[in-house]
Design a protein around this motif. Structure first.
Motif, PDB file in Angstrom:
ATOM      1  N   ARG A  44       2.828  -7.717  18.447  1.00 53.56           N
ATOM      2  CA  ARG A  44       3.586  -7.864  19.692  1.00 53.56           C
ATOM      3  C   ARG A  44       5.035  -8.241  19.397  1.00 53.56           C
ATOM      4  NH1 ARG A  44      -1.065 -10.646  21.381  1.00 53.56           N
ATOM      5  NH2 ARG A  44      -0.008 -12.663  21.325  1.00 53.56           N
ATOM      6  N   LYS A  45       5.224  -9.078  18.392  1.00 50.96           N
ATOM      7  CA  LYS A  45       6.581  -9.470  18.005  1.00 50.96           C
ATOM      8  C   LYS A  45       7.370  -8.261  17.495  1.00 50.96           C
ATOM      9  CE  LYS A  45       5.064 -14.039  16.384  1.00 50.96           C
ATOM     10  NZ  LYS A  45       5.027 -14.916  15.173  1.00 50.96           N
ATOM     11  N   ILE A  46       6.725  -7.476  16.651  1.00 57.71           N
ATOM     12  CA  ILE A  46       7.394  -6.286  16.090  1.00 57.71           C
ATOM     13  C   ILE A  46       7.768  -5.317  17.196  1.00 57.71           C
ATOM     14  CG2 ILE A  46       7.122  -4.321  14.536  1.00 57.71           C
ATOM     15  CD1 ILE A  46       5.044  -6.122  12.983  1.00 57.71           C
ATOM     16  N   ASP A  47       6.818  -5.042  18.091  1.00 53.44           N
ATOM     17  CA  ASP A  47       7.087  -4.108  19.184  1.00 53.44           C
ATOM     18  C   ASP A  47       8.158  -4.649  20.124  1.00 53.44           C
ATOM     19  OD1 ASP A  47       5.239  -2.230  18.277  1.00 53.44           O
ATOM     20  OD2 ASP A  47       3.584  -3.150  19.390  1.00 53.44           O
ATOM     21  N   GLY A  48       8.114  -5.951  20.391  1.00 51.80           N
ATOM     22  CA  GLY A  48       9.129  -6.553  21.251  1.00 51.80           C
ATOM     23  C   GLY A  48      10.513  -6.441  20.653  1.00 51.80           C
ATOM     24  N   ALA A  49      10.622  -6.647  19.354  1.00 49.05           N
ATOM     25  CA  ALA A  49      11.918  -6.541  18.678  1.00 49.05           C
ATOM     26  C   ALA A  49      12.422  -5.101  18.699  1.00 49.05           C
ATOM     27  CB  ALA A  49      11.804  -7.039  17.242  1.00 49.05           C
ATOM     28  N   MET A  50      11.540  -4.139  18.459  1.00 48.95           N
ATOM     29  CA  MET A  50      11.964  -2.735  18.469  1.00 48.95           C
ATOM     30  C   MET A  50      12.468  -2.331  19.847  1.00 48.95           C
ATOM     31  SD  MET A  50      11.736  -1.369  15.423  1.00 48.95           S
ATOM     32  CE  MET A  50      11.558   0.409  15.619  1.00 48.95           C
ATOM     33  N   ARG A  51      11.779  -2.785  20.896  1.00 52.32           N
ATOM     34  CA  ARG A  51      12.253  -2.491  22.253  1.00 52.32           C
ATOM     35  C   ARG A  51      13.619  -3.126  22.491  1.00 52.32           C
ATOM     36  NH1 ARG A  51       6.761  -3.463  23.516  1.00 52.32           N
ATOM     37  NH2 ARG A  51       7.239  -5.604  24.118  1.00 52.32           N
ATOM     38  N   GLY A 110      14.867  -0.129   9.217  1.00 51.80           N
ATOM     39  CA  GLY A 110      14.615   0.594   7.978  1.00 51.80           C
ATOM     40  C   GLY A 110      13.319   0.171   7.308  1.00 51.80           C
ATOM     41  N   PHE A 111      12.993  -1.117   7.413  1.00 50.27           N
ATOM     42  CA  PHE A 111      11.759  -1.600   6.807  1.00 50.27           C
ATOM     43  C   PHE A 111      10.546  -1.159   7.614  1.00 50.27           C
ATOM     44  CE2 PHE A 111       8.758  -4.943   5.296  1.00 50.27           C
ATOM     45  CZ  PHE A 111       8.835  -4.640   3.951  1.00 50.27           C
ATOM     46  N   VAL A 112      10.679  -1.130   8.933  1.00 52.46           N
ATOM     47  CA  VAL A 112       9.607  -0.582   9.771  1.00 52.46           C
ATOM     48  C   VAL A 112       9.349   0.873   9.394  1.00 52.46           C
ATOM     49  CG1 VAL A 112       9.007   0.090  12.137  1.00 52.46           C
ATOM     50  CG2 VAL A 112      10.013  -2.159  11.705  1.00 52.46           C
ATOM     51  N   ASP A 113      10.427   1.617   9.175  1.00 52.95           N
ATOM     52  CA  ASP A 113      10.304   3.025   8.797  1.00 52.95           C
ATOM     53  C   ASP A 113       9.731   3.163   7.388  1.00 52.95           C
ATOM     54  OD1 ASP A 113      10.884   5.822   9.596  1.00 52.95           O
ATOM     55  OD2 ASP A 113      12.239   5.770   7.875  1.00 52.95           O
ATOM     56  N   PHE A 114      10.226   2.362   6.459  1.00 51.03           N
ATOM     57  CA  PHE A 114       9.775   2.396   5.072  1.00 51.03           C
ATOM     58  C   PHE A 114       8.273   2.146   4.966  1.00 51.03           C
ATOM     59  CE2 PHE A 114       8.915  -0.399   1.328  1.00 51.03           C
ATOM     60  CZ  PHE A 114       9.057   0.543   0.321  1.00 51.03           C
ATOM     61  N   GLY A 115       7.786   1.185   5.728  1.00 51.69           N
ATOM     62  CA  GLY A 115       6.373   0.842   5.680  1.00 51.69           C
ATOM     63  C   GLY A 115       5.502   1.690   6.584  1.00 51.69           C
ATOM     64  N   LYS A 126      10.634   7.005  16.011  1.00 52.40           N
ATOM     65  CA  LYS A 126      11.810   7.861  16.200  1.00 52.40           C
ATOM     66  C   LYS A 126      11.684   8.732  17.446  1.00 52.40           C
ATOM     67  CE  LYS A 126      13.272   8.015  11.381  1.00 52.40           C
ATOM     68  NZ  LYS A 126      13.596   8.854  10.200  1.00 52.40           N
ATOM     69  N   ASP A 127      10.458   9.040  17.841  1.00 52.47           N
ATOM     70  CA  ASP A 127      10.241   9.776  19.083  1.00 52.47           C
ATOM     71  C   ASP A 127      10.348   8.847  20.290  1.00 52.47           C
ATOM     72  OD1 ASP A 127       9.702  12.171  17.689  1.00 52.47           O
ATOM     73  OD2 ASP A 127       7.623  11.550  17.369  1.00 52.47           O
ATOM     74  N   GLU A 128       9.904   7.616  20.103  1.00 53.96           N
ATOM     75  CA  GLU A 128       9.893   6.663  21.217  1.00 53.96           C
ATOM     76  C   GLU A 128      11.279   6.081  21.494  1.00 53.96           C
ATOM     77  OE1 GLU A 128       7.337   2.715  22.636  1.00 53.96           O
ATOM     78  OE2 GLU A 128       6.923   3.695  20.699  1.00 53.96           O
ATOM     79  N   TYR A 129      12.041   5.888  20.432  1.00 57.06           N
ATOM     80  CA  TYR A 129      13.366   5.260  20.568  1.00 57.06           C
ATOM     81  C   TYR A 129      14.427   6.204  19.990  1.00 57.06           C
ATOM     82  CZ  TYR A 129      10.325   1.161  21.024  1.00 57.06           C
ATOM     83  OH  TYR A 129       9.346   0.271  21.408  1.00 57.06           O
TER      84      TYR A 129
END
Length: 231
Positions: free
Chosen positions: A144-151, A185-190, A197-200
């Motif tokens: 939830r933290k990761i998704d909240g930060a990405m939003r 970049g780390f979200v993408d790397f992992g 990239k489609d969502e945001y």
């Protein structure tokens, strides 16, 4: 150990782990400001690490000064960034604005970025436990933290793009932009969010433009081989 800059100045040393987005923030700032430093890569959880010698919290990154300098090591990525912008204000880009309110906004974005990265680390370590010992509630909380930060990152970028602005705060590249690029970049790397990239789409375009710059492209994460049991 690889020297990143050729100069007559005695270089600093940055102890890092090759995939670390935390250290990547500092590497980018040092490179942008043309501050000479040596990069020393370690795996801080393995028994051979020198990390505890320099940081009682046994965490990376750590910025170490030449023996002739006499200063104590600086640790925690956000604090190292603060050290860099305060101690080297006239080297390269300032990376802050000098306006109190804008700089507080910049540092809030850094806090959000590091919080997202902490959640990624916590989730990954939980996932390394034996399946029967993992906490789904704990992993869900980190997700939830990761998704909240990405939003939040996507919203920031979209708002600034509406204003015709290239950077997250102010008119120039700052440590806020560096922090978000390293986190995304780390979200993408992992491959943590394969469809991000489609969502945001706006965040993707903004990210790819900055991540293509020399100081960013040369510091992209590289996975290490963790051989010792940690959890």
């Amino acid at each position: 150990m690889a020297t990143t800059t050729t100069t007559t100045e005695e270089p600093l040393t940055l102890i890092s782990a090759t995939p670390s987005p935390f250290a990547r923030m500092n590497r980018i700032a040092l490179a942008l400001k043309a501050i000479p430093f040596n990069l020393q890569n370690e795996i801080p959880w393995e028994s051979t690490t020198e990390t505890p010698r320099h940081n009682p919290l046994e965490k990376l990154p750590i910025l170490i000064f030449p023996a002739s300098d006499g200063r104590s090591p600086v640790y925690d990525s956000a604090h190292i960034q603060e050290y860099i912008v305060r101690k080297f204000p006239d080297r390269g880009p300032k990376l802050v604005t000098g306006d109190v309110d804008l700089d507080l906004e910049i540092r809030q974005i850094v806090v959000l970025s590091e919080g997202c990265l902490d959640a990624i680390v916590l989730s990954r370590w939980e996932g390394r436990r034996e399946e029967g010992k993992q906490s789904r509630l704990w992993i869900d909380r980190q997700n939830r933290k990761i998704d909240g930060a990405m939003r939040a990152f996507d919203f920031m970028v979209s708002q600034r793009r509406k204003e015709g602005k290239e950077y997250l705060v102010g008119e120039e590249l700052s440590i806020a932009d560096i922090a978000v690029v390293c986190t995304v970049g780390f979200v993408d790397f992992g491959a943590l969010r394969p469809r991000w990239k489609d969502e945001y789409v706006g965040l993707k375009e903004w990210f790819e433009k900055l991540d293509g710059r020399k100081e960013f492209s040369e510091t992209r994460p590289v996975m290490f081989d963790l051989k010792e049991s940690v959890v």
